[in-house]
Design a protein around this motif. Sequence first.
Motif, mmCIF file in Angstrom:
data_model
loop_
_atom_site.group_PDB
_atom_site.id
_atom_site.type_symbol
_atom_site.label_atom_id
_atom_site.label_comp_id
_atom_site.label_asym_id
_atom_site.label_seq_id
_atom_site.Cartn_x
_atom_site.Cartn_y
_atom_site.Cartn_z
ATOM 1 N N GLU A 1 0.832 -1.204 0.000
ATOM 2 C CA GLU A 1 0.000 0.000 0.000
ATOM 3 C C GLU A 1 0.869 1.257 0.000
ATOM 4 N N GLY A 2 1.917 1.251 0.811
ATOM 5 C CA GLY A 2 2.813 2.404 0.857
ATOM 6 C C GLY A 2 3.525 2.612 -0.472
ATOM 7 N N THR A 3 3.890 1.508 -1.067
ATOM 8 C CA THR A 3 4.588 1.589 -2.347
ATOM 9 C C THR A 3 3.684 2.196 -3.419
ATOM 10 N N LEU A 4 2.425 1.818 -3.384
ATOM 11 C CA LEU A 4 1.478 2.361 -4.359
ATOM 12 C C LEU A 4 1.381 3.877 -4.206
ATOM 13 N N ARG A 5 1.337 4.321 -2.947
ATOM 14 C CA ARG A 5 1.259 5.773 -2.730
ATOM 15 C C ARG A 5 2.534 6.452 -3.208
ATOM 16 N N ILE B 1 -6.524 7.131 -3.879
ATOM 17 C CA ILE B 1 -5.118 7.184 -3.509
ATOM 18 C C ILE B 1 -4.559 8.584 -3.766
ATOM 19 N N ALA B 2 -5.197 9.304 -4.674
ATOM 20 C CA ALA B 2 -4.710 10.633 -5.040
ATOM 21 C C ALA B 2 -4.754 11.614 -3.876
ATOM 22 N N LEU C 1 4.432 5.549 -5.589
ATOM 23 C CA LEU C 1 4.507 5.539 -7.055
ATOM 24 C C LEU C 1 3.386 6.339 -7.704
ATOM 25 N N HIS C 2 2.352 6.627 -6.937
ATOM 26 C CA HIS C 2 1.159 7.219 -7.544
ATOM 27 C C HIS C 2 1.408 8.459 -8.414
ATOM 28 N N PRO C 3 2.238 9.410 -7.982
ATOM 29 C CA PRO C 3 2.423 10.586 -8.837
ATOM 30 C C PRO C 3 2.957 10.234 -10.227
ATOM 31 N N PHE C 4 3.717 9.166 -10.303
ATOM 32 C CA PHE C 4 4.302 8.770 -11.586
ATOM 33 C C PHE C 4 3.321 7.968 -12.424
ATOM 34 N N MET C 5 2.667 7.011 -11.774
ATOM 35 C CA MET C 5 1.755 6.108 -12.491
ATOM 36 C C MET C 5 0.394 6.159 -11.804
ATOM 37 N N PRO C 6 -0.376 7.187 -12.098
ATOM 38 C CA PRO C 6 -1.602 7.394 -11.315
ATOM 39 C C PRO C 6 -2.669 6.326 -11.519
ATOM 40 N N PHE C 7 -2.744 5.754 -12.712
ATOM 41 C CA PHE C 7 -3.874 4.854 -12.963
ATOM 42 C C PHE C 7 -3.699 3.471 -12.346
ATOM 43 N N THR D 1 -1.799 2.523 -10.011
ATOM 44 C CA THR D 1 -1.747 2.572 -8.554
ATOM 45 C C THR D 1 -3.138 2.752 -7.962
ATOM 46 N N GLU D 2 -3.937 3.586 -8.607
ATOM 47 C CA GLU D 2 -5.304 3.778 -8.117
ATOM 48 C C GLU D 2 -6.113 2.488 -8.270
ATOM 49 N N ALA D 3 -5.960 1.852 -9.420
ATOM 50 C CA ALA D 3 -6.734 0.638 -9.689
ATOM 51 C C ALA D 3 -6.434 -0.427 -8.640
ATOM 52 N N ILE D 4 -5.178 -0.591 -8.305
ATOM 53 C CA ILE D 4 -4.815 -1.603 -7.308
ATOM 54 C C ILE D 4 -5.248 -1.159 -5.917
ATOM 55 N N TRP D 5 -4.950 0.092 -5.633
ATOM 56 C CA TRP D 5 -5.236 0.625 -4.292
ATOM 57 C C TRP D 5 -6.699 0.464 -3.924
ATOM 58 N N GLN D 6 -7.543 0.667 -4.929
ATOM 59 C CA GLN D 6 -8.986 0.543 -4.662
ATOM 60 C C GLN D 6 -9.364 -0.862 -4.236
#
Length: 909
Positions: free
Chosen positions: A686-690, A733-734, A692-698, A700-705
């Motif tokens: 979860e932390g990793t997704l956050r 996640i945004a 990375l989110h600015p770089f790969m927003p989609f 990361t959001e898809a997984i995070w959800q």
Amino acid sequence: MSGEQMTPATELASRYDPKQVEDEFYQYWMDAKLYQAPIVEGKQPFTIVIPPPNVTGTLHLGHALNNTMIDILIRWKRMQGYPTLYVPGTDHAGLATQIRVEEDLRKSGGPTRHELGREGFLAKTWEWKEKYQGTINGQLRKLGVSVDWSREAFTMDANLSKAVRSFFVQLYNKGLIYQGTRITHWCPKDQTALSDIEVEYEEKDSNLWHFRYPLEDGTGYIEVATTRPETMLGDTAVAVNPEDARYTHLVGKMLRHPATGKLIPIIADGYVEKEFGTGCVKVTPFHDPNDFEMGMRHHLEMPQVIGLKGEITELGGKYAGMDRYECRKRIVADAEAEGWLVKIEPHKHSVGTCARCSTVVEPLISKQWYVKMAPLAAPAAKAVESGEIKIVPERFTKVYLHWMDNIQDWCISRQIWWGHRIPVWYCDDCGKQHAAEVDPTTCPHCGSTKLHQDEDALDTWFSSALWPFSTLGWPDKTKDLDYFYPNDVLITGYDILFFWVARMIFSGIELTEKTPFHTVVLHGLIRDSQGRKMSKSLGNGIDPLDVIDKYGTDALRFMLVTGSTPGNDIRFQMDKVEAARNFANKLWNASRFVLMNLEDWDPADAYPEGDYNLTDRWIRHRFNETVKAVDRLLGEYQYGEAARAIYDFIWSEFCDWYIELVKPRLYNKEDASRGAAQETLAIVLEGTLRLLHPFMPFVTEAIWQKLPAQSKPVEIAPEIAKQAGLTELQPSIAVTPYPEALGAWEDNEAANRMGLLVDSIKALRSIRAEFRLGEHAKIEAILMATTPDSQAILEEGRSFIETLGKTASLTIQAAAEVKPENAATAVLAGIEIYVPVGGLIDIPKEIERLTKEANATEADMTKLKNKLGNEGFLAKAKPEVIEKTREEATAFEEKLTSINARLAMLRKL
RNA sequence: GGUCGCUUAGCUCAGUUGGUAGAGCACGUGCUUUACACGCAUGGGGUCGGGGGUUCGAGUCCCUCAGCGACCACCA
């Protein structure tokens, strides 16, 4: 789609499909109004305005890079809790758009601009603008940029047009805008004046034509060299250097012009260089900047022989009406026929061309509007010099200052229709002029109502210069302006440093008394795979949408910021996008694995500290280190390095090691530490997704959800969003907090211990591969610890070595007197590894291999020992460096001893 | 003419307080290991453009030369 509903991971596709999520999540973000910037009193905002793309057409990869870089910073700051504004918008791009619309009309067989008339043409252009603005906005959505669409701006919007007038009138009334009659660059094709920086110089092969100009008294002639024979029709003198002994006696005499037959004087002027050509310069004041200056100094006549369309005027006598190049040919031919051509010398020189249409520009005298630059440039230079505005990379500071320090007055009038019409009115009665913010009805000088407005429009950059504040409402004192101005960072390509950045700085200082931003980040240009500039004529342009269609937005974004240095150009290569796509897929699958193993996890459970083993502590430590690195690197605008740090963590540590190491615990439902493993997986992912989110927003959001809510930060709806008055808060996640380094997760000891285990496992695998033991054959391994520490570590990691080293039997022991004979060997610092391979071992070969390694080790060791024997090193190097060198030298020495012992034994066999 | 950048593995490029060279792709070898073949494992491959200097130590700092590129100025 909310975090509460977990999709069974087994239902997830084994390949990440961007198309399944991108449009859907962009809409989700829009519906949740996540990117509408809130004004939170007392809280410092973070603002960036988009470099407005021209409505001339569609976005290219350069725009994709630009917007990706901005969006990364914006998303990062938003997650850090700043009220964050990313202003979108477009530029009317006066001349450029007008050209495109005219072209379009011509291609479709429609009426010409002049047939349509000003109003009709403008109506057409507004239609064009609507169309392309729509396309551009659609492209920006596809790029996933988190702009605030409610604040979208266009340079010709009512309030931005008001800003333009306000700017103009202020400068006009201060005497900083004036009308001047002087030499200006003129594009004969586009039929308008251009500013200095809209002229691009191209080195071209041409000739230097030498002509004979006879003296009037028949006593001889003077030889004149020119690169532009057609201009000689406008010659009003021939100049020589006053100190040129060859000609001083001729100064003051008259020449009979060979082409026009007119009498022109020989004058002396210091501008002429004795060494160049013949030392005699023909003077054509109307058509050359230097000649114009001489014409002024010597009060020469200034006949215009080339017209606005590049044609020879009536003053050109028999050449009148010809195109300028046709005329050139004819003059040369005539000179040859009439005997006044001396010679033709090949000559390279640079020719000014129109930045918009590449037509060779014609310098000629005309009446234009100018901005007096000196008073504006001084404070703008100072702002950068003093560091009030920082330019990244720093080397561009010098470029900026050099330009500011040598700036010429800015020609702002354009003979075009599309744009802001110059707000100056002329009175038909009293003949006086004035500038006004609101269309006047009466002349302020005489009260007459017979007014007419200047026909010209302003240079398009006159309006974009105001962009950082005009988009926020200036000149009105709006809340937005008050809160979001000055902006923070300005990110754009270095190619518009002068056109745009410099002009925003001086106009911002002039109008708002503030610098419009504190940092300027300049990026390079996107080139094709062969390093060529992408251009329409080469046909090597790439549509970002095509790339997105094939590989996904995240892949494109990641590729654009990876593997490049700030300010350097980037070669676009599909295999780089492919690599980025693979990375997104890797993350997707790792997440799928995690989710599959979280289905029976109760996130409410807490686990005793003892349940967290070495690998758990290690991965948290590594995550923490990555967080630190990313924070530092993004703070320095080092996108590439930041992205690389995350990539390496995810792929080489989380996937390659942690996931593999954690599998046995997950698969064994009886394992007491299973819950701790599940929790670590969930939290680190979860932390990793956050991160990375600015770089790969989609992705990361898809997984995070899909992650269970409890693994997410408590504060998933940040304070700022609440304060923004967003009623229907949707989790995203945004708007989660960006990861911060945690002291509690720092664990260097775990890192060191894991390092030894990883090395041991790698050594075992290496032996397996080298001796062709078969990928799945269970092997026997004997690990001997040569230090007490290493023995404890090996025992702690026994199960990991067994699993990842695929051993059937694993013996861990202190170094023994007797060592296995028919065994393959690997020697590490502190550990000797033996894998009995029976008849597979080729003793001479093994001796050769080990000898090589011994030599390499010895070389390394000697190097370090020499260092340690160097008094200078001991006296001057930092203590920690010396200590590290000592440790390494000792390690090499131990390793060498082990290898040599092994070699001695093998040689006995 | 001036300023700046680049020159590192076959290719494209990272390497920012100077401390024993890295990635992706490509290449060799072995893998239908229940997250992923858009994958896994394991290898080979570099006198960091040449020369000089500073330093205990230079891919990293300084000077110089060469090639490539960009920008600015300017050439009748």
